[in-house]
Design an enzyme around this catalytic site. Structure first.
Site, PDB file in Angstrom:
ATOM      1  N   CYS A 228      48.337  -6.404   1.130  1.00  0.00           N
ATOM      2  CA  CYS A 228      47.551  -7.405   1.252  1.00  0.00           C
ATOM      3  C   CYS A 228      46.439  -7.422   0.073  1.00  0.00           C
ATOM      4  CB  CYS A 228      46.698  -7.294   2.457  1.00  0.00           C
ATOM      5  SG  CYS A 228      45.407  -5.897   2.743  1.00  0.00           S
ATOM      6  N   HIS A 278      41.820  -5.944   5.858  1.00  0.00           N
ATOM      7  CA  HIS A 278      42.866  -6.861   5.530  1.00  0.00           C
ATOM      8  C   HIS A 278      42.299  -7.909   4.726  1.00  0.00           C
ATOM      9  CE1 HIS A 278      46.813  -8.727   5.664  1.00  0.00           C
ATOM     10  NE2 HIS A 278      46.228  -9.871   6.009  1.00  0.00           N
ATOM     11  N   HIS A 290      48.924 -14.665   2.837  1.00  0.00           N
ATOM     12  CA  HIS A 290      48.639 -13.330   2.816  1.00  0.00           C
ATOM     13  C   HIS A 290      49.750 -12.361   2.997  1.00  0.00           C
ATOM     14  CE1 HIS A 290      48.373 -12.683   7.273  1.00  0.00           C
ATOM     15  NE2 HIS A 290      48.742 -13.891   7.186  1.00  0.00           N
TER      16      HIS A 290
END
Length: 320
Positions: A228, A278, A290
């Protein structure tokens, strides 16, 4: 008998090679112009030059296409990164046009960027394979580009487009009122299209979306595999911005923006307290792109999805 089999194998290989060349020709040949859709209800993009062939997409009135070549009464075009055919009756063709096509990737090992749209023009710079150039014009087979802070021209057969034109409204494949005689769909209203923002944040977000479907790899920071934070770090690096490596460390980059003030390009974080587990990039409309996980790879999700809504901890703006 063995000789006959050998001949048949050679013929089969030749046919396969010719077929492969035919499939890739649209992507690698010199483009001929820019087309503007002139159909108040929309225009179908088809897989072949026939109204009976499969529908790939629908362009809205005023949308732009890159014309590869004319095939009878049809144009072979690139519309929002899809290659197909549109009927020429509903396309206004231009050899020269100021148009933001977004970022493109250089294909050959080394490509010349020249001061004008001609091989006789002076050399401005050279770009290697995979280099990103920003395209903002077309002139007789050449893209007008910005690269390394300089303006120049590069042959259109040397660049692969990575984004849909910023002025395009998008595409749709739905609609029931279609005239097979014209290839034109009157179920769409010409007043429904709107121009996309050309801000740097939007450019960055659009570039990020071009990687949807790429694989997730833990610790990855390149198109061969992203995690990520490696994904957003890579995207920003292509625009000359250096940000921290991990999601938590990226909370220190840029400056804070509220949820209600999000714009494309902002980084959105998920986790607990001051620790982020994240990160993704906001693209507008309550969505973000993402590197999700090993099952999904790079994808687009909604901030309102329960998992993300429950773990949202803030956003940071890197540009603007």
């Amino acid at each position: 008998m063995k000789r006959m089999i050998k001949v048949l194998l050679i013929l089969a290989a030749t046919v396969a090679a010719v077929a492969a060349l035919a499939i890739t020709a649209g992507a690698t040949e010199l483009k001929t112009g820019i087309g503007i859709v002139e159909a108040s209800g929309g225009l179908r993009l088809r897989s072949q030059a026939s109204t009976s062939s499969d529908i790939l997409s629908t362009a809205h009135n005023g949308d732009n296409v890159v014309v590869i070549r004319q095939v009878g009464d049809w144009y072979l075009v690139n519309y929002n990164l899809k290659i197909g055919y549109m009927h020429s009756d509903y396309i206004t063709f231009k050899e020269r046009e100021n148009i933001e096509l977004g970022y493109g990737s250089v294909d050959p090992y080394l490509a010349n960027i020249r001061s004008g749209p001609s091989t006789s023009s002076g050399l401005v710079d050279q770009a290697g394979s995979g280099a990103k150039v920003f395209i903002f014009g077309f002139n007789c087979g050449w893209y007008k580009v910005k690269y390394n802070g300089q303006i120049g021209y590069i042959r259109s057969d040397l660049v692969t487009l990575l984004e849909k034109p910023y002025c395009n409204s998008g595409s749709s494949s739905s609609g029931s009122s279609y005239s097979s005689a014209t290839g034109y769909d009157d179920s769409y209203s010409s007043g429904s299209s709107s121009s996309s923002s050309t801000s740097l944040g939007t450019q960055i977000a659009n570039y990020g979306m071009s990687f949807v479907g790429y694989p997730y790899v833990y610790g990855g920071t390149s198109p061969s595999g992203f995690d990520c934070s490696g994904f957003v770090q890579y995207i920003y690096r292509q625009f000359g911005y250096s940000i921290n490596r991990t999601a938590t460390a990226q909370l220190a980059n840029g400056y804070y923006v509220s949820y209600d003030s999000l714009i494309p390009g902002d980084l959105v974080f998920f986790g607990s307290g001051s620790s982020a587990s994240h990160v993704g990039m906001y693209i507008g409309g309550g969505e973000f792109v993402h590197a999700a996980n090993s099952r999904s790879g790079v994808k687009i999700s909604s901030l309102s999805e329960s998992w993300y809504a429950a773990r949202y901890i803030g956003a940071r703006r890197i540009v603007g």
